[in-house]
Structures are given as structure tokens and as C-alpha cells.
Design an enzyme around this catalytic site. Sequence first.
Site, PDB file in Angstrom:
ATOM      1  N   ASP A 194       7.792  75.651  13.867  1.00 60.96           N
ATOM      2  CA  ASP A 194       7.143  76.438  14.916  1.00 60.96           C
ATOM      3  C   ASP A 194       7.994  76.370  16.173  1.00 60.96           C
ATOM      4  O   ASP A 194       8.326  75.280  16.649  1.00 60.96           O
ATOM      5  CB  ASP A 194       5.743  75.885  15.188  1.00 60.96           C
ATOM      6  CG  ASP A 194       4.935  76.785  16.120  1.00 60.96           C
ATOM      7  OD1 ASP A 194       5.148  78.006  16.091  1.00 60.96           O
ATOM      8  OD2 ASP A 194       4.086  76.257  16.855  1.00 60.96           O
ATOM      9  N   HIS A 208       4.526  82.127  28.113  1.00 60.13           N
ATOM     10  CA  HIS A 208       3.646  81.065  27.605  1.00 60.13           C
ATOM     11  C   HIS A 208       4.135  79.695  28.057  1.00 60.13           C
ATOM     12  O   HIS A 208       3.345  78.874  28.549  1.00 60.13           O
ATOM     13  CB  HIS A 208       3.588  81.127  26.075  1.00 60.13           C
ATOM     14  CG  HIS A 208       2.835  79.985  25.454  1.00 60.13           C
ATOM     15  ND1 HIS A 208       1.479  79.818  25.615  1.00 60.13           N
ATOM     16  CD2 HIS A 208       3.254  78.945  24.681  1.00 60.13           C
ATOM     17  CE1 HIS A 208       1.082  78.728  24.962  1.00 60.13           C
ATOM     18  NE2 HIS A 208       2.140  78.170  24.397  1.00 60.13           N
ATOM     19  N   ARG A 263       2.179  70.368  34.142  1.00 64.46           N
ATOM     20  CA  ARG A 263       3.227  69.689  34.893  1.00 64.46           C
ATOM     21  C   ARG A 263       3.294  70.273  36.301  1.00 64.46           C
ATOM     22  O   ARG A 263       2.298  70.752  36.835  1.00 64.46           O
ATOM     23  CB  ARG A 263       4.574  69.840  34.160  1.00 64.46           C
ATOM     24  CG  ARG A 263       4.651  69.054  32.858  1.00 64.46           C
ATOM     25  CD  ARG A 263       6.035  69.109  32.242  1.00 64.46           C
ATOM     26  NE  ARG A 263       6.406  70.471  31.855  1.00 64.46           N
ATOM     27  CZ  ARG A 263       6.072  71.032  30.690  1.00 64.46           C
ATOM     28  NH1 ARG A 263       5.374  70.350  29.803  1.00 64.46           N
ATOM     29  NH2 ARG A 263       6.432  72.271  30.403  1.00 64.46           N
ATOM     30  N   ASP A 271      -1.435  79.948  14.909  1.00 63.93           N
ATOM     31  CA  ASP A 271      -1.126  78.520  14.943  1.00 63.93           C
ATOM     32  C   ASP A 271      -2.280  77.790  15.631  1.00 63.93           C
ATOM     33  O   ASP A 271      -2.246  77.544  16.837  1.00 63.93           O
ATOM     34  CB  ASP A 271       0.199  78.319  15.696  1.00 63.93           C
ATOM     35  CG  ASP A 271       0.557  76.853  15.852  1.00 63.93           C
ATOM     36  OD1 ASP A 271       0.166  76.057  14.987  1.00 63.93           O
ATOM     37  OD2 ASP A 271       1.231  76.506  16.846  1.00 63.93           O
ATOM     38  N   GLN A 280      -4.086  67.363  21.412  1.00 69.38           N
ATOM     39  CA  GLN A 280      -2.678  67.573  21.759  1.00 69.38           C
ATOM     40  C   GLN A 280      -2.312  66.862  23.069  1.00 69.38           C
ATOM     41  O   GLN A 280      -1.254  66.226  23.175  1.00 69.38           O
ATOM     42  CB  GLN A 280      -2.413  69.075  21.876  1.00 69.38           C
ATOM     43  CG  GLN A 280      -0.954  69.442  22.131  1.00 69.38           C
ATOM     44  CD  GLN A 280      -0.749  70.959  22.120  1.00 69.38           C
ATOM     45  OE1 GLN A 280      -1.690  71.718  21.883  1.00 69.38           O
ATOM     46  NE2 GLN A 280       0.470  71.387  22.362  1.00 69.38           N
ATOM     47  N   TYR A 324       0.785  64.181  22.514  1.00 71.67           N
ATOM     48  CA  TYR A 324       2.069  64.879  22.403  1.00 71.67           C
ATOM     49  C   TYR A 324       3.254  64.154  23.051  1.00 71.67           C
ATOM     50  O   TYR A 324       4.401  64.453  22.740  1.00 71.67           O
ATOM     51  CB  TYR A 324       1.953  66.320  22.923  1.00 71.67           C
ATOM     52  CG  TYR A 324       2.120  66.523  24.411  1.00 71.67           C
ATOM     53  CD1 TYR A 324       3.309  67.034  24.926  1.00 71.67           C
ATOM     54  CD2 TYR A 324       1.091  66.223  25.297  1.00 71.67           C
ATOM     55  CE1 TYR A 324       3.469  67.250  26.292  1.00 71.67           C
ATOM     56  CE2 TYR A 324       1.237  66.432  26.656  1.00 71.67           C
ATOM     57  CZ  TYR A 324       2.425  66.943  27.148  1.00 71.67           C
ATOM     58  OH  TYR A 324       2.577  67.138  28.495  1.00 71.67           O
TER      59      TYR A 324
END
Length: 406
Positions: free
Chosen positions: A117, A124, A133, A224, A231, A235
Amino acid sequence: MIIDIPENSDFSIHNIPFGIFSTKDRSPRAGVAIGDHILDLVAVGELDVFDFNVAVLEREDLNDFISLGKEITSRVRKKIQYWLKDDTSPLAGKPELFVKQSEAQMHMPVCVGDYTDFYSSIEHATNVGKMFRDPENALLPNWKHIPVGYHGRASSIVVSGQPIHRPKGQTLPKDSDTPVFGPSQRLDFELEMGFVVGKNTDLGESVSTKEAEDYIFGLVLFNDWSARDIQKWEYVPLGPFLAKNFASSISPWIVTLDALEPFRLAGPEQEPKVLPYLEYEGEKNYDINLEVGITPDGGDETTVCHSNFKYMYWNMAQQLAHHTVNGCNIHVGDMMASGTISGKDENSYGSMLELAWMGTKPVKLNDGSERKFINDGDTVTLRGYAQKEAIRVGFGTVSTKVLPAK
């Protein structure tokens, strides 16, 4: 035309996509979609009109057919186009060669050995960077130099129509430093396209951007599925894991690159200049209209997103060149997903994370209810089509219902 094709059908004479179907009296096999029907390629093969071993058409996936190479698969597609327009062709007067799509069960079109992926939409990536962030430095320093990607889970890719269960996992509650376990509260879709690898490479071999399209058989719609709360906790440092590997959903018909040829266009300008192995010539983006709808259990569908595949910053040729530049080998049936496809406008954002902006701007549905993320009982449907004057080539749908966690 020897069969009626409804106006504005995704499966026009210009398309001829390949898939695997079955009926009550036909085992899983290769077919092509045409209008509201499927042409049974096993039955066509019995007419002795193909110049290859037709046993590959009886397989439960298209891998061996695709492995014959584009010279053969493209010729099959062109022959079918010609035969459908010819009242004296081998298909004429043989209604038994056709099956109504409404009477068929669709299956996974390929056996997916490996799945990658990517993260190739600048809109995005910028939106996510702003949320999680520093809004002033939303893109990480490597993003405009590398088609960022991760290795996903092939075993949990499912075909349209197969429901999925809400995933469970660890999440970190707000203002807590201790995780809890339970069903995800932030289940999300991601609007993507996926391409199917059409040719093997050996370990140590790489594919250039110039050669890349020889290694791409065709495309599908790709959802997806993502659990945003899982997540967020997991992550760092190695990227997505349980937040992604519980399910991905694809449309059943593989639309060939040949069919998409009329819809090529130039992609966004890439600045700074990319490294030489990522440079390419020609138009490598595609003008494919995309949309997403949410249907509550027992309710009507609300379209929540209109986007387009042309927005991709990194194109498929660059993705494949980067994927293999280190000598990573690829196999027929491998799947590479684009990453969430978002445009500049708010209604073109390709995920609930962006559409509802992390839950701060709920999306209103036609029945008056609101969604920050996807609820149990909701069905999410992705659609895609390309149109240029009278030529329409579509992907059908990938539609998936969300069931409660097991």
C-alpha cells in the site's frame, strides 16, 4: 451488437474487464463483463476460437491467464470486442455463452501473493500531517523524494459483497497513558485504486519507469479499511499493523490498462526534481472519477465523497520502479494500492478521517444521522468510471457491510 448494452454502462464495448464468476450450474471461471451480462470465457474457449491452452480459463483465479502475457490477453480482449459487434461472429446466436450479472456470484479475480500500500496523494498526506503533526510542516522530509509505502496483508483482501467485522485492538484513551483493549471506535474507509501485477521478475531484478506498464495488467477499486484509534497508538515506530491488516476490499472486475488508454493525462508537477530512477516520460496519470457512498442499515445511500485518480502525486510507473529498485521481486497477481486519493476540495477527501476532520466536523447523511467514522451496519460503496465523449469505461462497485466485532 449481438447483446444489448445499457447506455452509460460501466461495462461498455470499450472496457471488456476480466473477472472470476460462478453460477448455480457453472463452477468458478474466467469471464468478461459486458453491459449487464458476463461472457463465459470457458464456454467461448470450447468453440475452439482461442490460440492458447484454454484450461487457464477454468482456474479459480486469473493468475495463469494473466501469465500468458499481454500479447495474448490483449488479443483476447480485442477479439471479444470485434465478435460482439459482428452479427456473424462465433458468439452470435449463442445466448448460452452469456450469464446475467444479477445471477452470478463474483469471486476474488486473482490470488494475491503480496500486497503493498502506497501513500501517494499529496493532499491526503498533507491533511494527515496537519492533524497529527505540525500543520506548518505537514509533509515529512522524504515524502516528495520517495513513493512511500508499506507491506500489507494479502490474506485479508476480500472481494466486493463480503462483509467484514469491526476490528478489535489496543487503543490509548484521551488523557491516559495506559492502553485499553476493545473494538475500534474509529473505523474508516480509504478510497484507493489498486493495480494488479501482470509479469514476474527475478530476485535482484528491477523494473524501470519506462518498462513499468508492461508489468501492470490492470486496475481495481480498493477500499483500504483502517482503524484510526488502533493506528494512532501502534504506528510509531514501524507503521500500520493491526489498524490495517484486518481487511481490504476490492471490486471484482480488473479493468485493463489498454481500456484506460484514452484517459491518460499529465500528473502534478513534481518539485523538487526526483532522482533519475523515478524520472519518466509521457502521461502516466489517469482521469478516473471516483465516489464513495455510505448506506446505513435499512436506509438510503448518501454520497460523501467525489474524487479522481488524476490527483495522484506519484504515478503507478514510479511506484513500481521504486518498489523494485532494490531488487525486490514481484509476481503475477501481486497487488499495489495507491494510497488514499484526496483532492483539494473538502468533498474530494477520500476518508472519514479527513471528511469529518478527526471527528470535529461530522458528516450528515440523508436520513439526518451523522457520521464521524463508520458505524456497525453501515455499507460503504466505492464507484469509479472514466468518460471521454462517448467512451465510458467503469469499474462497477466495491461494496462492503460492516458487522459488529466478533
